[in-house]
Design an enzyme around this catalytic site. Structure first.
Site, PDB file in Angstrom:
ATOM      1  N   HIS A   1      90.739 -32.865-118.572  1.00 13.69           N
ATOM      2  CA  HIS A   1      91.879 -33.189-118.175  1.00 13.69           C
ATOM      3  C   HIS A   1      92.141 -32.150-116.932  1.00 13.69           C
ATOM      4  O   HIS A   1      91.319 -31.399-115.881  1.00 13.69           O
ATOM      5  CB  HIS A   1      92.743 -32.466-119.441  1.00 13.69           C
ATOM      6  CG  HIS A   1      93.246 -31.301-119.718  1.00 13.69           C
ATOM      7  ND1 HIS A   1      93.076 -30.386-119.019  1.00 13.69           N
ATOM      8  CD2 HIS A   1      92.488 -31.051-121.037  1.00 13.69           C
ATOM      9  CE1 HIS A   1      92.559 -29.474-120.238  1.00 13.69           C
ATOM     10  NE2 HIS A   1      92.656 -29.897-121.177  1.00 13.69           N
ATOM     11  N   SER A   2      93.551 -31.790-116.846  1.00 16.10           N
ATOM     12  CA  SER A   2      93.872 -31.913-115.261  1.00 16.10           C
ATOM     13  C   SER A   2      93.879 -29.812-115.304  1.00 16.10           C
ATOM     14  O   SER A   2      93.343 -29.133-114.389  1.00 16.10           O
ATOM     15  CB  SER A   2      95.648 -31.613-115.291  1.00 16.10           C
ATOM     16  OG  SER A   2      96.033 -32.849-114.701  1.00 16.10           O
TER      17      SER A   2
ATOM     18  N   HIS B   1      91.264 -28.389-117.118  1.00 13.78           N
ATOM     19  CA  HIS B   1      89.518 -27.865-116.535  1.00 13.78           C
ATOM     20  C   HIS B   1      88.771 -28.416-115.248  1.00 13.78           C
ATOM     21  O   HIS B   1      88.634 -27.552-114.713  1.00 13.78           O
ATOM     22  CB  HIS B   1      88.730 -29.417-117.447  1.00 13.78           C
ATOM     23  CG  HIS B   1      89.286 -29.099-118.609  1.00 13.78           C
ATOM     24  ND1 HIS B   1      89.704 -30.062-119.302  1.00 13.78           N
ATOM     25  CD2 HIS B   1      88.289 -28.220-119.533  1.00 13.78           C
ATOM     26  CE1 HIS B   1      89.540 -29.730-121.004  1.00 13.78           C
ATOM     27  NE2 HIS B   1      89.150 -28.772-120.890  1.00 13.78           N
TER      28      HIS B   1
ATOM     29  N   SER C   1      92.983 -31.115-124.650  1.00 20.43           N
ATOM     30  CA  SER C   1      92.626 -32.174-125.293  1.00 20.43           C
ATOM     31  C   SER C   1      92.578 -32.701-126.341  1.00 20.43           C
ATOM     32  O   SER C   1      92.803 -34.434-126.728  1.00 20.43           O
ATOM     33  CB  SER C   1      90.739 -31.747-125.440  1.00 20.43           C
ATOM     34  OG  SER C   1      90.392 -31.235-123.999  1.00 20.43           O
TER      35      SER C   1
END
Length: 282
Positions: free
Chosen positions: A32-33, A35, A185
């Site tokens: 996701h953002s 990461h 997540s």
């Protein structure tokens, strides 16, 4: 172009082809953002970025969500390609654990038995064991971890220092939604009502930080955080809410400190943390 490898032999060959500095970002996938922020930080510091995608069974308890944990390799690979990642290592379980489980584990010490370690017995044994294995096989110069998992970051730093692992551990600040929810997540498990209830965690941390900013002592900071959690959106069940120093030692009185919270929202367990600055006693 991003190279996808699945075996340690393929990884070794790909790693040997990377000249200059290498930064590793270890993930369990479902990127996701948050990461993506880790990937950008790695690109800024290292010549090449290597990502590991591995849902590590050692860090899941018998009643936890190993089988339910989202696995989205195709989407993850596209995110890595856009970020300019050089190599993605996505092994199956038997590639890292040929016998199912290792015979030797990394013991996290007393801190690993507290907070997340108390709520999830054995969790950090599994985390540190896989992190050490992945550091050995990826051979990075730098390894990037999010401050969202602050206890994990602290323990990884201790392990690397105590065991003389030649890598620099880089912490990257937590990424949040506009309303304050820390990216995770596991957020995709939440229903709309649970998503609203999850704001109790960041709301408590922000209340504590606000109290610290106007000079409240440690007890008042923690009380403000608890009050905000209790008065926040209903539906979150508190596991712990604590204030420590920046090394996660108890009893901070002044200077940099860290507030950590964990709660259940429906069947999903969420964690969050925030730095606070405690004013010295006058």
């Amino acid at each position: 172009m991003t190279e996808l490898v699945h075996t340690r032999a393929e990884l070794a060959a790909a790693r040997d082809g990377l000249t200059g500095t290498v930064g590793v970002v270890m993930t369990m996938g479902a990127l996701h953002s948050g990461h993506e922020t880790l990937l950008r930080a790695a690109r800024e510091r290292a010549d090449h970025v290597l990502v590991t995608i591995f849902v590590n069974p050692l860090q899941f308890g018998p009643d936890e969500d190993f089988n339910r944990y989202p696995r989205t390799l195709d989407v993850d690979l596209e995110i890595c390609r856009r970020a300019g990642v050089a190599v993605v290592f996505a092994p199956v379980v038997t590639e890292l654990y040929p016998e199912g489980k290792p015979r030797v584990w990394v013991a996290p010490g007393q801190l690993g038995e507290e907070l997340e370690g108390q709520s999830r017995p054995g969790f950090f044994h599994g985390v540190l064991t896989v992190v050490l294995k992945l550091l050995h096989v990826t051979r990075p110069d730098l390894a990037f971890f999010g401050e969202k998992d602050y206890q994990q970051l602290t323990l990884v730093r201790r392990m690397v220092g105590d065991l003389d692992v030649p890598v620099e551990i880089v912490g990257v600040p937590t990424v949040r939604e506009p309303d304050g929810l820390a990216l995770s997540s596991r957020n995709r498990y939440l229903s709309p009502d649970e998503r609203a209830a999850a704001l109790s965690l960041s709301g408590a941390l922000r209340a504590g930080a606000a109290a610290a900013a106007v000079g409240a002592d440690a007890g008042a900071v923690l009380a403000a955080a608890h009050a905000a959690f209790e008065s926040g959106p209903s539906g979150a069940r508190l596991d712990y809410l604590v204030l420590t120093d920046s090394d996660l030692e108890p009893g901070p009185t002044a200077g940099p400190a860290r507030m950590l919270v964990a709660a259940w929202v429906g069947t999903t367990r969420l964690i969050d943390n925030m730095s606070v600055q405690l004013a010295p006693y006058s």
